[in-house]
Design a protein around this motif. Structure first.
Motif, PDB file in Angstrom:
ATOM      1  N   GLY A 179     -12.312   9.692 -61.557  1.00  0.00           N
ATOM      2  CA  GLY A 179     -11.779  10.632 -60.580  1.00  0.00           C
ATOM      3  C   GLY A 179     -12.839  11.474 -59.904  1.00  0.00           C
ATOM      4  N   LYS A 180     -14.071  11.397 -60.359  1.00  0.00           N
ATOM      5  CA  LYS A 180     -15.124  12.198 -59.745  1.00  0.00           C
ATOM      6  C   LYS A 180     -15.555  11.586 -58.420  1.00  0.00           C
ATOM      7  N   LYS A 181     -15.961  12.459 -57.524  1.00  0.00           N
ATOM      8  CA  LYS A 181     -16.382  12.031 -56.188  1.00  0.00           C
ATOM      9  C   LYS A 181     -17.866  11.654 -56.214  1.00  0.00           C
ATOM     10  N   VAL A 182     -18.139  10.412 -55.878  1.00  0.00           N
ATOM     11  CA  VAL A 182     -19.510   9.928 -55.756  1.00  0.00           C
ATOM     12  C   VAL A 182     -19.796   9.711 -54.275  1.00  0.00           C
ATOM     13  N   VAL A 183     -20.765  10.430 -53.752  1.00  0.00           N
ATOM     14  CA  VAL A 183     -21.170  10.264 -52.358  1.00  0.00           C
ATOM     15  C   VAL A 183     -22.548   9.612 -52.333  1.00  0.00           C
ATOM     16  N   VAL A 184     -22.640   8.512 -51.625  1.00  0.00           N
ATOM     17  CA  VAL A 184     -23.900   7.786 -51.469  1.00  0.00           C
ATOM     18  C   VAL A 184     -24.399   8.017 -50.049  1.00  0.00           C
ATOM     19  N   VAL A 185     -25.593   8.518 -49.904  1.00  0.00           N
ATOM     20  CA  VAL A 185     -26.188   8.714 -48.580  1.00  0.00           C
ATOM     21  C   VAL A 185     -27.160   7.574 -48.335  1.00  0.00           C
ATOM     22  N   GLY A 186     -26.810   6.729 -47.389  1.00  0.00           N
ATOM     23  CA  GLY A 186     -27.634   5.580 -47.056  1.00  0.00           C
ATOM     24  C   GLY A 186     -26.994   4.278 -47.484  1.00  0.00           C
ATOM     25  N   HIS A 187     -26.594   3.464 -46.495  1.00  0.00           N
ATOM     26  CA  HIS A 187     -25.986   2.177 -46.836  1.00  0.00           C
ATOM     27  C   HIS A 187     -26.931   1.041 -46.455  1.00  0.00           C
ATOM     28  N   GLY A 188     -28.136   1.091 -47.011  1.00  0.00           N
ATOM     29  CA  GLY A 188     -29.056  -0.019 -46.905  1.00  0.00           C
ATOM     30  C   GLY A 188     -28.852  -0.951 -48.087  1.00  0.00           C
ATOM     31  N   PRO A 189     -29.757  -1.889 -48.308  1.00  0.00           N
ATOM     32  CA  PRO A 189     -29.593  -2.851 -49.401  1.00  0.00           C
ATOM     33  C   PRO A 189     -29.471  -2.198 -50.782  1.00  0.00           C
ATOM     34  N   ILE A 190     -30.220  -1.131 -51.053  1.00  0.00           N
ATOM     35  CA  ILE A 190     -30.160  -0.516 -52.381  1.00  0.00           C
ATOM     36  C   ILE A 190     -28.907   0.340 -52.527  1.00  0.00           C
ATOM     37  N   GLY A 191     -28.557   1.085 -51.478  1.00  0.00           N
ATOM     38  CA  GLY A 191     -27.301   1.827 -51.516  1.00  0.00           C
ATOM     39  C   GLY A 191     -26.131   0.893 -51.759  1.00  0.00           C
ATOM     40  N   HIS A 192     -26.180  -0.276 -51.103  1.00  0.00           N
ATOM     41  CA  HIS A 192     -25.091  -1.236 -51.297  1.00  0.00           C
ATOM     42  C   HIS A 192     -25.104  -1.817 -52.705  1.00  0.00           C
ATOM     43  N   ALA A 193     -26.305  -2.110 -53.236  1.00  0.00           N
ATOM     44  CA  ALA A 193     -26.380  -2.649 -54.601  1.00  0.00           C
ATOM     45  C   ALA A 193     -25.725  -1.688 -55.586  1.00  0.00           C
ATOM     46  N   PHE A 194     -25.979  -0.396 -55.407  1.00  0.00           N
ATOM     47  CA  PHE A 194     -25.370   0.597 -56.296  1.00  0.00           C
ATOM     48  C   PHE A 194     -23.851   0.615 -56.127  1.00  0.00           C
ATOM     49  N   ILE A 195     -23.386   0.622 -54.902  1.00  0.00           N
ATOM     50  CA  ILE A 195     -21.939   0.660 -54.628  1.00  0.00           C
ATOM     51  C   ILE A 195     -21.253  -0.571 -55.212  1.00  0.00           C
ATOM     52  N   GLU A 196     -21.852  -1.731 -55.002  1.00  0.00           N
ATOM     53  CA  GLU A 196     -21.257  -2.971 -55.489  1.00  0.00           C
ATOM     54  C   GLU A 196     -21.140  -2.960 -57.014  1.00  0.00           C
ATOM     55  N   ASP A 217     -14.150  -5.442 -46.530  1.00  0.00           N
ATOM     56  CA  ASP A 217     -14.537  -5.622 -47.936  1.00  0.00           C
ATOM     57  C   ASP A 217     -14.695  -4.276 -48.627  1.00  0.00           C
ATOM     58  N   LEU A 218     -15.358  -3.350 -47.958  1.00  0.00           N
ATOM     59  CA  LEU A 218     -15.537  -2.015 -48.528  1.00  0.00           C
ATOM     60  C   LEU A 218     -14.195  -1.348 -48.774  1.00  0.00           C
ATOM     61  N   LYS A 219     -13.312  -1.487 -47.820  1.00  0.00           N
ATOM     62  CA  LYS A 219     -11.984  -0.881 -47.944  1.00  0.00           C
ATOM     63  C   LYS A 219     -11.225  -1.488 -49.120  1.00  0.00           C
ATOM     64  N   SER A 220     -11.349  -2.799 -49.311  1.00  0.00           N
ATOM     65  CA  SER A 220     -10.636  -3.466 -50.404  1.00  0.00           C
ATOM     66  C   SER A 220     -11.144  -3.019 -51.769  1.00  0.00           C
ATOM     67  N   LYS A 221     -12.390  -2.520 -51.803  1.00  0.00           N
ATOM     68  CA  LYS A 221     -12.972  -2.020 -53.047  1.00  0.00           C
ATOM     69  C   LYS A 221     -12.808  -0.508 -53.187  1.00  0.00           C
ATOM     70  N   ASN A 222     -11.983   0.064 -52.310  1.00  0.00           N
ATOM     71  CA  ASN A 222     -11.711   1.513 -52.320  1.00  0.00           C
ATOM     72  C   ASN A 222     -12.976   2.339 -52.084  1.00  0.00           C
ATOM     73  N   VAL A 223     -13.846   1.818 -51.225  1.00  0.00           N
ATOM     74  CA  VAL A 223     -15.050   2.535 -50.823  1.00  0.00           C
ATOM     75  C   VAL A 223     -14.840   3.048 -49.401  1.00  0.00           C
ATOM     76  N   LYS A 224     -14.965   4.358 -49.224  1.00  0.00           N
ATOM     77  CA  LYS A 224     -14.810   4.945 -47.903  1.00  0.00           C
ATOM     78  C   LYS A 224     -16.142   4.908 -47.171  1.00  0.00           C
ATOM     79  N   LEU A 225     -16.138   4.294 -45.982  1.00  0.00           N
ATOM     80  CA  LEU A 225     -17.343   4.183 -45.162  1.00  0.00           C
ATOM     81  C   LEU A 225     -17.292   5.223 -44.048  1.00  0.00           C
ATOM     82  N   VAL A 226     -18.323   6.058 -43.994  1.00  0.00           N
ATOM     83  CA  VAL A 226     -18.425   7.083 -42.956  1.00  0.00           C
ATOM     84  C   VAL A 226     -19.670   6.803 -42.128  1.00  0.00           C
ATOM     85  N   TYR A 227     -19.473   6.565 -40.840  1.00  0.00           N
ATOM     86  CA  TYR A 227     -20.624   6.400 -39.953  1.00  0.00           C
ATOM     87  C   TYR A 227     -21.122   7.778 -39.552  1.00  0.00           C
TER      88      TYR A 227
END
Length: 495
Positions: free
Chosen positions: A3-20, A71-81
């Motif tokens: 339930g904790k909010k995790v905010v990732v700043v930066g959606h490059g290859p490493i940010g994505h690896a962490f999210i995935e 894909d991000l939405k299906s994994k319940n990841v909110k994408l903010v541009y």
């Protein structure tokens, strides 16, 4: 942690690896990622493939793409541009300016995000030296170091798809281009310029190409291979200025190696690709401790000096000493952080990664491998370490070159460099990680022949690869040959 909010700043290859990896664990975190580019994460290493797949209507479904917006939405990841502009550590929030692009929706009411855990994956920016004519100091953007408005017309960097699109557009009215930098990034940029069918020049200040990874003989071998393609290499150059006419690039002034008088290279495009610097401006702004050479200082749990803020990838200064600039270390870091967040603090630690790598640069295979990081940090490959014995092999037929570095007694392989022919890279990498030569001898390995009294039969199960089942063939993800074979046989995977 659920339930904790995790905010990732930066959606490059490493940010994505962490999210995935975090999403795969289904641990109940609310994940949001702030992406300043107009598309989700994609493979930067293969950036020149964009020439074959540059349909703007499928910005998130390219061959380079990792996950689409859906894909991000299906994994319940909110994408903010948006572009993160500041961190409020007291209120645990990240402010951002909105970034929109055609067809993408942006939450018009949002300008900040609350977090319980903040993960900074801001990566790095292209270092543009203060050479006259390269930058416009009065237009420097502190929140976006790679802002094209900070450079004169005709000066480019090579980092993102937008950079590549700018090159493609400019190439329509350009005939000759100079790439500043003969390292990994510079040669990738040279590949882009070459693919755009312009007269291509690589200008390197060091005496030879790829001086960080290669010894001089290997760098010269690479130069010969690249020159054979019609690319002009100017190593040992002293760059003086970009020649401008009406604010546009018209040439590059430099002193060639061995000469005293400058010359002007007639080019209408300059691509600066001579290194990167960590994007740590957010950390600076909120008072986090930085590394000695920039980046965000983190401990073995990837935590900064704020217990709620972590850093991964090129911006993470491990122990405040060193930022890794390769993809594989960032993936290792992401894995460790996910384990700690999901399984509890102390479940994993990160100390260091293998810097061995094999690349194809302008069609030329180049590999550099070592038993540990001291191989590169102490430059054990350049022939100056009295405790290291070097054996070299070069072929005038195909232009290939190899140098293998052994301990003084010849009983252990310390590392090596390969140019032009890197087929033995997996085998040599495995041997240098072991305590002995696995029944081989230094001469057999260096000169590519079986040991005395032995045939050329390898312990490869008879498939002719020369690679054993437990040999790692992908250092990025630590994948063995056996795992690949199993995936093909059991899961109908394709290579």
């Amino acid at each position: 942690m659920a339930g904790k909010k995790v905010v990732v700043v930066g959606h490059g290859p490493i940010g994505h690896a962490f999210i995935e990896k975090l999403a795969e664990r289904e641990a109940g975190f609310e994940i949001t990622v702030v992406c300043e580019e107009p598309r989700p994460a994609y493979n930067r290493v293969m950036l020149t493939q964009y020439f074959l797949d540059c349909d703007g209507d499928k910005h998130d479904q390219m061959k380079l793409s990792y996950w689409s917006e859906e894909d991000l939405k299906s994994k319940n990841v909110k994408l903010v541009y948006g572009r993160a502009t500041s961190i409020d550590r007291d209120n645990k929030s990240v402010a951002y300016s909105k970034v929109s692009h055609g067809g993408s929706s942006v939450d018009e009411d949002a300008d900040s995000l609350k977090y319980d855990i903040l993960v900074l994956c801001t990566g790095s920016f292209c270092f543009v030296p203060p050479t006259p004519g390269f930058v416009l100091p009065e237009k420097k953007n502190p929140q976006w170091p790679d802002d094209p408005a900070s450079r004169p017309e005709g000066v480019f960097v090579y980092r993102t798809i937008e950079d590549l699109e700018a090159l493609i557009a400019a190439a329509k009215n350009s005939k000759r281009a100079a790439v500043i930098g003969g390292g990994l990034l510079g040669l990738e940029a040279a590949k882009a310029v070459y693919d755009l069918e312009m007269e291509s020049h690589v200008v390197e200040m060091a005496p030879y190409l790829m001086p960080t990874q290669l010894n001089e003989e290997a760098g010269k071998a690479l130069e010969r291979k690249i020159s054979s393609l019609g690319i002009h290499v100017h190593s040992g150059a002293k760059i003086q200025e970009a020649v401008l006419d009406g604010g546009k690039v018209k040439g590059l002034k430099f002193i060639p190696h061995g000469e005293t008088e400058p010359k002007i290279l007639d080019v209408d495009m300059i691509v600066v690709s001579c290194g990167v610097r960590p994007r740590d401006e957010l950390a600076r702004g909120c008072g986090l401790e930085l590394g000695g050479r920039g980046g965000i200082k983190v401990d073995s749990s990837l935590c900064s000096t704020d217990p709620s803020i972590y850093a991964l990838g090129e911006v993470a200064s491990i122990g405040g000493v060193f930022c890794y600039g390769l993809w594989a270390p960032g993936v290792d870091q992401a894995e460790a952080l996910v384990k700690n967040l999901v399984d509890g603090a102390g479940s994993a630690s990160y100390e260091k990664s293998d810097l061995s790598t094999k690349l194809k640069l302008l069609g030329v295979d180049v590999a550099s491998f070592g038993s540990d990081e001291s191989f590169w940090f102490k430059r054990k490959f350049d022939g100056k370490d009295p405790e290291v014995v070097n054996l070299e092999c070069s072929s005038p037929l195909d232009g290939s070159y190899r140098r293998l570095c052994f301990t003084k007694d010849g009983k252990k392989l310390v590392g090596g460099v390969l140019v032009g022919d890197a087929k033995d890279y997996p085998k040599l990498l495995q041997i240098c990680k072991k305590g002995d030569l696995g029944g081989a001898d230094p001469e057999s390995l260096a000169f590519r022949r079986p040991p005395p009294g032995q045939g050329a039969v390898a312990n490869d199960g008879g498939d002719g690869t020369g690679i054993a089942e437990d040999d790692v063939i992908c250092t990025c993800l630590n994948v063995t040959k056996g795992e690949v074979v199993k995936a093909i046989k059991d899961k109908d995977c394709l290579t």
